[in-house]
Design a protein around this motif. Structure first.
Motif, short mmCIF file in Angstrom:
data_model
loop_
_atom_site.label_atom_id
_atom_site.label_comp_id
_atom_site.label_asym_id
_atom_site.label_seq_id
_atom_site.Cartn_x
_atom_site.Cartn_y
_atom_site.Cartn_z
N SER A 44 -1.11 -0.63 41.97
CA SER A 44 -0.14 -0.46 40.87
C SER A 44 1.01 -1.47 40.89
O SER A 44 1.64 -1.70 39.86
CB SER A 44 0.45 0.96 40.93
OG SER A 44 1.29 1.08 42.06
N LEU A 50 9.62 2.07 42.73
CA LEU A 50 9.76 3.37 43.41
C LEU A 50 10.81 3.27 44.51
O LEU A 50 11.57 4.21 44.75
CB LEU A 50 8.41 3.78 44.00
CG LEU A 50 7.40 4.29 42.97
CD1 LEU A 50 5.98 4.27 43.53
CD2 LEU A 50 7.77 5.72 42.53
N ILE A 80 1.19 7.86 47.16
CA ILE A 80 2.57 8.11 46.73
C ILE A 80 3.26 9.00 47.77
O ILE A 80 4.42 8.80 48.13
CB ILE A 80 2.59 8.81 45.33
CG1 ILE A 80 2.04 7.88 44.24
CG2 ILE A 80 3.96 9.35 44.99
CD1 ILE A 80 2.99 6.84 43.74
N TRP A 82 2.60 9.21 50.90
CA TRP A 82 2.92 8.51 52.15
C TRP A 82 4.37 8.04 52.12
O TRP A 82 5.10 8.11 53.09
CB TRP A 82 1.98 7.30 52.35
CG TRP A 82 0.80 7.62 53.19
CD1 TRP A 82 -0.48 7.83 52.76
CD2 TRP A 82 0.77 7.77 54.64
NE1 TRP A 82 -1.29 8.10 53.85
CE2 TRP A 82 -0.56 8.06 55.00
CE3 TRP A 82 1.73 7.68 55.65
CZ2 TRP A 82 -0.95 8.27 56.33
CZ3 TRP A 82 1.35 7.89 56.97
CH2 TRP A 82 0.03 8.17 57.30
N MET A 149 -0.91 -4.46 56.86
CA MET A 149 -1.45 -3.91 58.12
C MET A 149 -1.99 -5.02 59.01
O MET A 149 -1.70 -5.08 60.21
CB MET A 149 -2.56 -2.89 57.80
CG MET A 149 -2.02 -1.62 57.15
SD MET A 149 -3.29 -0.67 56.27
CE MET A 149 -4.36 -0.19 57.58
N ALA A 152 0.97 -7.19 60.38
CA ALA A 152 1.76 -6.55 61.45
C ALA A 152 0.95 -6.51 62.75
O ALA A 152 1.47 -6.75 63.84
CB ALA A 152 2.15 -5.14 61.02
N ASP A 176 10.18 -4.49 47.91
CA ASP A 176 10.22 -3.04 48.14
C ASP A 176 10.72 -2.70 49.55
O ASP A 176 10.58 -1.55 49.98
CB ASP A 176 8.84 -2.41 47.89
CG ASP A 176 7.75 -2.94 48.84
OD1 ASP A 176 8.07 -3.35 49.97
OD2 ASP A 176 6.56 -2.93 48.44
N ASP A 178 11.97 -1.26 52.62
CA ASP A 178 12.52 0.11 52.67
C ASP A 178 12.70 0.52 54.13
O ASP A 178 11.79 0.36 54.95
CB ASP A 178 11.51 1.05 51.99
CG ASP A 178 12.00 2.47 51.97
OD1 ASP A 178 12.77 2.82 51.06
OD2 ASP A 178 11.62 3.25 52.87
N SER A 181 9.67 3.37 54.93
CA SER A 181 8.26 2.93 54.84
C SER A 181 8.02 1.71 55.73
O SER A 181 6.97 1.60 56.37
CB SER A 181 7.90 2.56 53.40
OG SER A 181 7.80 3.72 52.62
C1 LIG Z 1 3.58 -2.91 58.05
C2 LIG Z 1 3.81 -2.25 56.71
C3 LIG Z 1 5.06 -2.34 56.10
C4 LIG Z 1 5.30 -1.71 54.88
N1 LIG Z 1 6.54 -1.82 54.30
C5 LIG Z 1 6.80 -1.17 53.14
C6 LIG Z 1 8.10 -1.23 52.55
O1 LIG Z 1 9.04 -1.83 53.08
N2 LIG Z 1 8.29 -0.57 51.36
C7 LIG Z 1 7.28 0.11 50.75
O2 LIG Z 1 7.52 0.67 49.67
N3 LIG Z 1 6.07 0.21 51.31
C8 LIG Z 1 5.79 -0.41 52.48
N4 LIG Z 1 4.54 -0.32 53.02
C9 LIG Z 1 3.55 0.57 52.40
C10 LIG Z 1 2.59 -0.08 51.39
O3 LIG Z 1 2.04 -1.24 51.94
C11 LIG Z 1 3.26 -0.42 50.06
O4 LIG Z 1 3.98 0.67 49.58
C12 LIG Z 1 2.20 -0.78 49.01
O5 LIG Z 1 1.42 -1.84 49.47
C13 LIG Z 1 2.88 -1.14 47.72
O6 LIG Z 1 1.97 -1.66 46.81
P1 LIG Z 1 1.58 -0.89 45.48
O7 LIG Z 1 2.80 -0.41 44.79
O8 LIG Z 1 0.68 -1.79 44.71
O9 LIG Z 1 0.77 0.34 46.07
P2 LIG Z 1 -0.26 1.36 45.44
O10 LIG Z 1 -1.50 1.28 46.24
O11 LIG Z 1 -0.39 1.18 43.98
O12 LIG Z 1 0.40 2.77 45.77
C14 LIG Z 1 1.31 3.43 44.88
C15 LIG Z 1 2.62 3.72 45.59
O13 LIG Z 1 2.41 4.57 46.70
C16 LIG Z 1 3.30 4.22 47.77
N5 LIG Z 1 2.49 3.78 48.92
C17 LIG Z 1 1.22 3.30 48.89
N6 LIG Z 1 0.78 3.08 50.15
C18 LIG Z 1 1.78 3.42 50.97
C19 LIG Z 1 1.95 3.44 52.39
N7 LIG Z 1 0.97 3.07 53.22
N8 LIG Z 1 3.14 3.84 52.89
C20 LIG Z 1 4.14 4.23 52.07
N9 LIG Z 1 4.03 4.25 50.73
C21 LIG Z 1 2.88 3.86 50.19
C22 LIG Z 1 4.15 3.07 47.26
O14 LIG Z 1 5.37 3.58 46.79
C23 LIG Z 1 3.29 2.49 46.17
O15 LIG Z 1 4.05 1.84 45.19
C24 LIG Z 1 4.27 -0.96 54.26
C25 LIG Z 1 3.02 -0.86 54.88
C26 LIG Z 1 2.78 -1.51 56.08
C27 LIG Z 1 1.42 -1.39 56.72
#
Ligand SMILES: Cc1cc2nc3c(=O)[nH]c(=O)nc-3n(C[C@H](O)[C@H](O)[C@H](O)COP(=O)(O)OP(=O)(O)OC[C@H]3O[C@@H](n4cnc5c(N)ncnc54)[C@H](O)[C@@H]3O)c2cc1C
Length: 400
Positions: A44, A50, A80, A82, A149, A152, A176, A178, A181
């Motif tokens: 997304s 978020l 979400i 997570w 992943m 890291a 993002d 945070d 997270s």
């Molecule tokens: C080492 C590491 C560091 C990270 N640092 C951050 C960070 O600083 N801020 C951050 O928002 N996320 C972080 N994440 C989680 C995750 O990688 C991102 O939220 C996600 O990739 C955002 O992309 P998206 O919005 O396209 O996710 P989508 O796959 O579309 O997921 C929708 C929403 O769900 C939440 N989400 C999805 N996967 C995770 C997850 N594993 N953990 C927490 N929330 C999740 C996010 O808010 C995301 O926008 C981290 C993950 C790892 C492994």
């Protein structure tokens, strides 16, 4: 590859609308593929929004459930959650954030000028995939979850750098970024969250999920031991949630972790003003694109507050309270109401601001969003406790 996330709620809502049709089975099947910065259709990219609550978890889930059954969208909703899990977990263990900051300061000093550290942050390690992700992060402020992943894991187990410096590199460059997270995901990869369980990046997995864009065969340490570290402190108690005082005139205090003042259940005649706290600049070395996303997001919240709430809006340049006190007095208001300020730099900005209210006769009050109140009590141990409660919790807060 450029920064392509305008920091507005309008953009967040548009992204959500475009993504909703893909949030069901298509997401579950394809979400683990990192197809490169020009092909993000399988995820997304809502995380920068978020993160600052330009859009909130409940809005995203409501939109998704309007088009998909929960059984089809369960994977997306779990992701979400997570985010919610990490926020709630850190809220109940704030010492983990302060420990991160002190370990980071120590590691920064110890590694200043270290050649491996410099080559990692400059994308010059010779590990093609890793070096690519450094550039992608610098240029877009975003990385796919799987790339985060792998990155890291390679940082910690192959290049053998302190995890704190990797978390810091992400925090300074991700749109993002945070406190919860990011810090807790790095701890999870290292094997410090679920102790003894670490995440190991493997060349074969990278090749498969990047559809052959990268071949890291022979470059990675694929048999590392998890890091060892002290046990996390036990979960403390959450403060009892407070609710907005009915009928009382208030001024809304907006912090950068919750930028939708128009979504409070307070009748507009009771809102006499909106005060916006400035974006945090205390965390050293935040990238220019991060600072500009955050200040743009605050400006967007100010414009919406003006338009939607229709009352005086004061965007503070520093967390100094005189102007906010004057605004409250001018409207006979004794209470500033803000969304609960989560652990991290915003908490420090807020605490500094509240300290200056002492003796003014004006009090600040934090109110927790229903989503957080409903889920955070389950975020005390592993994610499973949150996951198993998702359907009943969504029902309880009226999303199903
Ligand atoms: C080492 C590491 C560091 C990270 N640092 C951050 C960070 O600083 N801020 C951050 O928002 N996320 C972080 N994440 C989680 C995750 O990688 C991102 O939220 C996600 O990739 C955002 O992309 P998206 O919005 O396209 O996710 P989508 O796959 O579309 O997921 C929708 C929403 O769900 C939440 N989400 C999805 N996967 C995770 C997850 N594993 N953990 C927490 N929330 C999740 C996010 O808010 C995301 O926008 C981290 C993950 C790892 C492994």
């Amino acid at each position: 590859m450029t920064h392509t996330c305008p920091p507005t709620r309008e953009d967040a809502l548009l992204r959500l609308k475009n993504f909703v049709p893909r949030a069901g089975g298509a997401y579950a099947k394809s979400r683990n593929f990192d197809l490169g910065p020009d092909d993000r259709g399988n995820v997304s990219v809502l995380s920068p929004y978020l993160r600052h609550r330009l859009i909130s978890e409940d809005e995203v889930v409501r939109a998704v459930l309007s088009k998909h059954r929960i059984s089809a969208a369960d994977k997306f909703i779990q992701e979400i959650c997570w985010r919610t899990y990490w926020k709630g977990w850190l809220e109940q263990r704030p010492a983990v954030w302060s420990q991160y900051l002190s370990e980071l300061a120590r590691d920064r000093e110890a590694m200043a000028g270290n050649a491996h550290y410099q080559s990692a942050i400059n994308g010059q390690t010779g590990i093609t995939a890793f070096d690519h992700w450094v550039k992608e992060l610098n240029q877009t402020g975003y990385l796919h979850n799987h790339a985060r992943m792998w990155f890291a894991s390679i940082w910690i187990f192959t290049i053998k750098l302190p995890w704190t410096l990797g978390a810091d590199f992400f925090y300074r460059n991700l749109l993002d970024g945070d406190p919860a997270s990011n810090t807790l995901s790095w701890r999870w990869v290292a094997g410090l969250h679920t102790r003894g369980k670490h995440y190991v990046a493997r060349a074969e997995n990278i090749r498969t999920y990047t559809e052959g864009r990268f071949d890291a065969t022979g470059d990675l340490n694929e048999t590392p031991d998890p890091l060892e570290g002290p046990e996390a402190p036990p979960a403390g108690r959450l403060k009892a949630p407070m609710s907005v005082p009915p009928g009382e005139p208030v001024v809304l205090l907006v912090n950068e972790d919750d930028l939708t003042p128009e979504r409070w259940p307070i009748a507009s005649e009771h809102v006499k003003g909106v005060v916006l706290l400035p974006a945090d600049t205390s965390y050293p070395g935040l990238a220019e694109h991060v600072l500009s996303f955050r200040s743009g997001a605050i400006a967007d919240a100010a414009a919406r507050a003006q338009r939607v709430v229709g009352c005086p809006v004061l965007a503070l340049a520093a967390p100094a309270s005189e102007d906010a006190i004057a605004l409250c007095r001018a409207h006979g208001v004794e209470r500033l109401v803000t969304a609960q300020v989560p652990v991290g730099p915003s908490r420090d900005t807020y605490d500094a601001f509240v300290g200056q209210l002492a003796g003014s006769g004006i009090a600040a009050m934090e109110v927790r969003r229903d989503w957080d109140s409903a889920f955070w009590p389950y975020a005390r141990a592993g994610f499973f406790k949150v996951k198993e409660r998702i359907p009943e919790t969504l029902e309880r807060i009226g999303l199903m």
